[in-house]
Scaffold this active site. Structure first.
Site, mmCIF file in Angstrom:
data_model
loop_
_atom_site.group_PDB
_atom_site.id
_atom_site.type_symbol
_atom_site.label_atom_id
_atom_site.label_comp_id
_atom_site.label_asym_id
_atom_site.label_seq_id
_atom_site.Cartn_x
_atom_site.Cartn_y
_atom_site.Cartn_z
ATOM 1 N N SER A 133 0.823 -1.212 0.000
ATOM 2 C CA SER A 133 0.000 0.000 0.000
ATOM 3 C C SER A 133 0.854 1.257 0.000
ATOM 4 O O SER A 133 0.395 2.306 -0.452
ATOM 5 C CB SER A 133 -0.883 0.024 1.249
ATOM 6 N N HIS A 150 -1.203 -2.689 -7.280
ATOM 7 C CA HIS A 150 -1.873 -2.394 -6.011
ATOM 8 C C HIS A 150 -3.389 -2.450 -6.166
ATOM 9 O O HIS A 150 -4.006 -1.507 -6.684
ATOM 10 C CB HIS A 150 -1.418 -1.010 -5.500
ATOM 11 N N GLU A 201 -3.682 0.403 -8.960
ATOM 12 C CA GLU A 201 -2.545 1.289 -9.241
ATOM 13 C C GLU A 201 -1.363 0.434 -9.707
ATOM 14 O O GLU A 201 -0.983 -0.520 -9.028
ATOM 15 C CB GLU A 201 -2.150 2.079 -7.986
ATOM 16 N N ASN A 216 -3.791 6.226 -1.384
ATOM 17 C CA ASN A 216 -3.541 6.210 0.058
ATOM 18 C C ASN A 216 -2.909 7.502 0.557
ATOM 19 O O ASN A 216 -3.142 7.901 1.708
ATOM 20 C CB ASN A 216 -2.706 4.993 0.451
HETATM 21 N N1 LIG Z 1 -6.140 -4.507 3.838
HETATM 22 C C1 LIG Z 1 -6.279 -3.648 2.852
HETATM 23 O O1 LIG Z 1 -7.254 -2.882 2.783
HETATM 24 C C2 LIG Z 1 -5.249 -3.593 1.753
HETATM 25 C C3 LIG Z 1 -5.583 -2.995 0.522
HETATM 26 C C4 LIG Z 1 -4.632 -2.973 -0.504
HETATM 27 C C5 LIG Z 1 -3.370 -3.518 -0.297
HETATM 28 N N2 LIG Z 1 -3.076 -4.066 0.919
HETATM 29 C C6 LIG Z 1 -1.732 -4.627 1.099
HETATM 30 O O2 LIG Z 1 -1.803 -6.027 0.892
HETATM 31 C C7 LIG Z 1 -0.807 -6.676 1.685
HETATM 32 C C8 LIG Z 1 -1.466 -7.737 2.564
HETATM 33 O O3 LIG Z 1 -2.436 -7.099 3.386
HETATM 34 P P1 LIG Z 1 -3.691 -7.885 4.002
HETATM 35 O O4 LIG Z 1 -4.695 -6.841 4.336
HETATM 36 O O5 LIG Z 1 -4.072 -9.040 3.140
HETATM 37 O O6 LIG Z 1 -3.057 -8.407 5.382
HETATM 38 P P2 LIG Z 1 -3.504 -9.609 6.323
HETATM 39 O O7 LIG Z 1 -3.070 -9.230 7.694
HETATM 40 O O8 LIG Z 1 -4.918 -9.990 6.094
HETATM 41 O O9 LIG Z 1 -2.592 -10.817 5.762
HETATM 42 C C9 LIG Z 1 -1.189 -10.791 5.844
HETATM 43 C C10 LIG Z 1 -0.596 -12.041 5.231
HETATM 44 O O10 LIG Z 1 0.829 -11.975 5.400
HETATM 45 C C11 LIG Z 1 1.284 -13.236 5.857
HETATM 46 N N3 LIG Z 1 2.517 -13.061 6.606
HETATM 47 C C12 LIG Z 1 2.701 -12.402 7.779
HETATM 48 N N4 LIG Z 1 3.972 -12.507 8.160
HETATM 49 C C13 LIG Z 1 4.624 -13.248 7.213
HETATM 50 C C14 LIG Z 1 5.958 -13.706 7.043
HETATM 51 N N5 LIG Z 1 6.891 -13.448 7.950
HETATM 52 N N6 LIG Z 1 6.261 -14.418 5.923
HETATM 53 C C15 LIG Z 1 5.308 -14.697 4.995
HETATM 54 N N7 LIG Z 1 4.025 -14.290 5.121
HETATM 55 C C16 LIG Z 1 3.697 -13.585 6.200
HETATM 56 C C17 LIG Z 1 0.142 -13.735 6.745
HETATM 57 O O11 LIG Z 1 0.240 -15.130 6.922
HETATM 58 C C18 LIG Z 1 -1.064 -13.333 5.907
HETATM 59 O O12 LIG Z 1 -1.291 -14.299 4.893
HETATM 60 C C19 LIG Z 1 -0.094 -5.564 2.489
HETATM 61 O O13 LIG Z 1 1.060 -5.169 1.805
HETATM 62 C C20 LIG Z 1 -1.133 -4.448 2.490
HETATM 63 O O14 LIG Z 1 -0.571 -3.166 2.650
HETATM 64 C C21 LIG Z 1 -3.984 -4.154 1.940
#
Ligand SMILES: NC(=O)c1ccc[n+]([C@@H]2O[C@H](COP(=O)([O-])OP(=O)(O)OC[C@H]3O[C@@H](n4cnc5c(N)ncnc54)[C@H](O)[C@@H]3O)[C@@H](O)[C@H]2O)c1
Length: 286
Positions: free
Chosen positions: A121, A142, A154, A192
């Protein structure tokens, strides 16, 4: 060995990983969904199964279409299974050290022409790109949350990224039925960087007791025609992810308005992460 453009790898099985896998499979790609454990890969797959059941019930998909989509998602815990994918999208926790480790593994196992993309993000995509042996084939792709519904994606383009990579990434996004927007690799990209000061200020208001959480959300929905209030949106994003995003923005722009409001940090420390933990500004218990 060259990569297969019809195969997409997704690393990470959280909110976004499951959504990305569904979007790509719905567009007809073969998806390899990599979890840290079989249980996490299975849990993400179960979310896609639940989504299919819902779409069938609402008659948005036939049972045959839903079943076919599910057969296009393969679960794994091994990086090697991602070796032949045309594009691999990393969507693990918003933490640079973790993402760097994932990229190192991907760079080691994936075909020379595989695009390595991140769903970050706010984190610097350039830093991930230059740590690989293929900086020209790294970019941000993204997606927004929920990935299945949100139209925008994005495409984050570091200076080192080739035009061929941008074109392949944009073609993938269009094939998924989404609208790609090209953005430079600047913290927060477009959405963002503009959205998070607003969300942070909504928390500041809740902290100050200006209005209740419900009324702050109601005010922005009714007064600005927002489809969702800022605090419900934070719950959807995940408060831990929001704190990480704000921290990166605060560091990048040296702007106090981006510093996560203490209430937000405190809620994360207490395990109140929003929808994914069942409790955030609002309660999601069953
Ligand atoms: N939540 C949102 O609204 C959103 C929107 C767009 C982009 N994102 C981005 O997407 C990405 C994931 O976010 P999310 O919301 O799915 O998070 P989440 O907390 O739901 O999931 C995180 C994932 O990362 C994994 N993880 C954690 N530590 C790890 C490690 N050491 N090694 C390998 N895997 C590991 C977890 O097992 C899980 O599958 C982030 O970069 C976030 O910024 C999130």
């Amino acid at each position: 060995m060259g990569s297969n453009e019809h195969e997409i790898g997704v690393v990470g099985t959280g909110i976004m990983g499951a959504g990305l896998a569904e979007v790509a499979a719905a567009a007809g790609f073969s998806v390899i969904l990599k979890g840290r454990s079989q249980a996490s890969a299975d849990a993400a797959f179960a979310i896609i199964e639940w989504s299919m059941a819902r779409q069938v019930k609402k008659e948005k998909r036939t049972p045959e279409e839903a079943a076919a989509l599910l057969t296009r998602v393969r679960r794994t815990t091994s990086y090697h299974e991602l070796a032949g994918a045309g594009i691999v999208i990393e969507s693990v926790a918003e933490n640079m050290d973790i993402k760097r480790e994932v990229f190192a593994e991907l760079d080691r196992v994936c075909a020379a022409d595989t695009i390595l993309a991140t769903n970050t993000s706010t984190l610097p995509v350039t830093e991930l790109a230059i740590a690989t042996s293929r900086p020209g084939q790294v970019c941000g792709i993204h997606f927004f949350n929920p990935a299945t519904l949100m139209e925008l994606v994005e495409i984050v383009v570091p200076d080192v990224t080739t035009e061929n990579t941008v074109a392949r990434a944009a073609a993938f996004v269009s094939d998924c039925g989404k609208t790609p927007v090209r953005v430079k690799d600047v913290a927060g990209f477009v959405v963002n960087a503009l959205l998070f000061p607003y969300l942070n200020n909504a928390v500041r208001m809740a902290e100050a007791g200006t209005a209740t959480a419900a009324d702050i959300d109601l005010a922005m929905q009714g007064g600005c025609n927002m489809p969702m209030g800022p605090l419900a949106l934070l719950d959807l994003i995940g408060l831990d992810t929001a704190v990480s995003i704000l921290g990166t923005l605060a560091k990048a722009f040296a702007e106090p308005n981006y510093e996560p409001v203490p209430l937000l940090t405190k809620m994360v420390e207490n395990g109140h992460l929003g929808r994914k933990s069942g409790q955030g500004f609002f309660n999601y218990g069953d």
